[in-house]
Design a protein around this motif. Structure first.
Motif, PDB file in Angstrom:
ATOM      1  N   TYR A   1       0.860  -1.191   0.000  1.00  0.00           N
ATOM      2  CA  TYR A   1       0.000   0.000   0.000  1.00  0.00           C
ATOM      3  C   TYR A   1       0.887   1.229   0.000  1.00  0.00           C
ATOM      4  O   TYR A   1       1.822   1.343   0.803  1.00  0.00           O
ATOM      5  N   LEU A   2       0.594   2.179  -0.903  1.00  0.00           N
ATOM      6  CA  LEU A   2       1.434   3.349  -1.119  1.00  0.00           C
ATOM      7  C   LEU A   2       0.760   4.597  -0.568  1.00  0.00           C
ATOM      8  O   LEU A   2      -0.395   4.885  -0.887  1.00  0.00           O
ATOM      9  N   LEU A   3       1.492   5.352   0.251  1.00  0.00           N
ATOM     10  CA  LEU A   3       0.993   6.625   0.752  1.00  0.00           C
ATOM     11  C   LEU A   3       1.895   7.757   0.260  1.00  0.00           C
ATOM     12  O   LEU A   3       3.104   7.753   0.523  1.00  0.00           O
ATOM     13  N   ASN A   4       1.308   8.714  -0.432  1.00  0.00           N
ATOM     14  CA  ASN A   4       2.019   9.921  -0.837  1.00  0.00           C
ATOM     15  C   ASN A   4       1.953  10.890   0.337  1.00  0.00           C
ATOM     16  O   ASN A   4       1.072  11.746   0.414  1.00  0.00           O
ATOM     17  N   ALA A   5       2.898  10.772   1.270  1.00  0.00           N
ATOM     18  CA  ALA A   5       2.828  11.498   2.538  1.00  0.00           C
ATOM     19  C   ALA A   5       3.257  12.953   2.412  1.00  0.00           C
ATOM     20  O   ALA A   5       2.998  13.756   3.319  1.00  0.00           O
TER      21      ALA A   5
ATOM     22  N   ASP B   1      -4.272   3.359  -4.580  1.00  0.00           N
ATOM     23  CA  ASP B   1      -3.806   4.347  -5.537  1.00  0.00           C
ATOM     24  C   ASP B   1      -2.284   4.475  -5.515  1.00  0.00           C
ATOM     25  O   ASP B   1      -1.606   3.945  -4.633  1.00  0.00           O
ATOM     26  N   TYR B   2      -1.780   5.232  -6.504  1.00  0.00           N
ATOM     27  CA  TYR B   2      -0.344   5.489  -6.588  1.00  0.00           C
ATOM     28  C   TYR B   2      -0.074   6.893  -6.046  1.00  0.00           C
ATOM     29  O   TYR B   2      -0.868   7.418  -5.276  1.00  0.00           O
ATOM     30  N   LEU B   3       1.043   7.498  -6.429  1.00  0.00           N
ATOM     31  CA  LEU B   3       1.404   8.785  -5.843  1.00  0.00           C
ATOM     32  C   LEU B   3       0.439   9.892  -6.251  1.00  0.00           C
ATOM     33  O   LEU B   3      -0.113  10.595  -5.406  1.00  0.00           O
TER      34      LEU B   3
END
Length: 366
Positions: free
Chosen positions: A74-78, A316-318
């Motif tokens: 799982y990707l998080l755009n932090a 989702d992605y970035l």
């Protein structure tokens, strides 16, 4: 050319369609050796009719090391945008005019909520990503704090993608309990200057070496479809092998309006499958992930990619949307694979033993 072959097709008319060629590559990979450069290039230049045989051979290697398990990340755009780099493919770079959301590092509570969502979506790894060349001290300390909390309150593995890192920073990440650090090579050494001028290929290599020196698992891959040659694709894969990376995300360029590569479009679903098979032959034991752009470029052929890759992002992605989690779960189950837990064990029993690639290859030859 059509994927399935009519009865008037003669495989003997083209040596590239010889099943033994791809099975030989699988044997080489399983024996711990490296296919020759010529053999690697033949994977990428083979006609469409060879794809199913290539996948059958790649699946033989994938199953040896990974069984029928699929890892979810799982990707998080932090932290989004606000980046001083000029990476031509990226909607967050200083030269991009893409209409993306821009914000500094998210509050800790939002990062922890995202980690909870990762667990709900059955991911085993939480990938925390921030934009920028390298984190400043304040941002870095807040990232460390969030990672320490995630590691003590969940069973998730944590992968951090924070840009260029120093030896001190990688040591601090190790102490915080991070399991893996991502820093992509993105392309070959030869092609790097065509996609970025604000840092060098050597800068990226140095960060990977710092990660390894801190005894953290390395995640590094690339973006395909940026105008690179087949030779560049092979060179990147061989560089990743020589660096000893353990996880390899394969991204397929999404041409985002507002970036210099907005009009770049060279990929087909079949070529994406050839790339995945090549990476399995050259990086046999590594985790290979179908990452950004799989929905855009593989489309209806996504399930076939699982016969070479053993990992995907869920959610989702970035800055672009991904496929729904329920669709991903169903795709995995329909192909006969099972999800993998954070500790690497299967999550439930498979509905059937994966055998699609060999059976489809048999259909193609018949």
């Amino acid at each position: 050319m059509p994927l399935l072959i009519g009865s008037d097709f003669d495989p003997d008319s083209n040596p590239a369609l010889d099943t033994n060629l791809w099975q030989d590559l699988a044997t080489i990979a399983l024996g711990g050796d490296i296919p020759s450069r010529e053999q690697a290039l033949r994977v990428l230049t083979a006609p469409d009719e060879a794809i199913l045989d290539q996948l059958a051979a790649a699946y033989r290697v994938r199953r040896h090391y990974w069984g029928n398990r699929v890892r979810l990340h799982y990707l998080l755009n932090a932290q989004s945008g606000l980046c001083p780099e000029d990476c031509h493919y990226c909607s967050q770079s200083k030269i991009s005019t893409a209409g993306i959301e821009k914000y500094p590092l998210l509050a800790k509570e939002k990062i922890l909520a995202a980690a909870e969502r990762a667990q709900a979506l059955k991911a085993g790894t939480f990938c925390l990503v921030i934009s920028g060349r390298s984190p400043n001290e304040g941002t870095f300390n807040r990232v460390l704090d969030a990672i320490e909390t995630i590691k003590t309150t969940t069973d998730l593995k944590v992968c951090a993608c924070l840009g260029l890192l120093s030896a001190e920073q990688t040591q601090q990440l190790a102490a915080a309990g991070v399991d893996r650090v991502n820093h992509n090579l993105n392309t070959s050494a030869n092609y790097h200057d065509q996609i970025c001028t604000t840092h060098t290929y050597g800068d990226r290599q140095e960060t990977l070496e710092q990660i390894q020196a801190a005894k953290i698992s390395t995640c590094s891959g690339g973006i395909l479809g940026m105008g690179e040659s087949n030779e560049d694709v092979v060179d990147m894969a061989l560089s990743l092998r020589s660096l000893g990376v353990t996880s390899v995300p394969i991204n397929f360029l999404i041409p985002i309006p507002g970036t210099p590569m907005a009009e770049q479009s060279t990929l087909t679903p079949r070529h994406c499958l050839r790339i995945l098979a090549l990476f399995r032959f050259l990086l046999p034991s590594q985790e290979i992930r179908m990452a950004g752009g799989r929905e855009v470029h593989l489309r209806w052929l996504q399930p076939l990619g699982l016969y070479a890759a053993n990992s995907i992002f869920v959610g989702d992605y970035l800055t672009t949307a991904g496929q729904g989690a329920e669709q991903d779960w169903q795709m995995i189950a329909d192909a006969g694979f099972v999800l993998e837990t954070a500790d690497g064990s299967p999550l439930g029993e498979p509905p059937l033993t994966p055998s699609l690639a060999p059976s489809m290859a048999t259909m193609a030859r018949g």
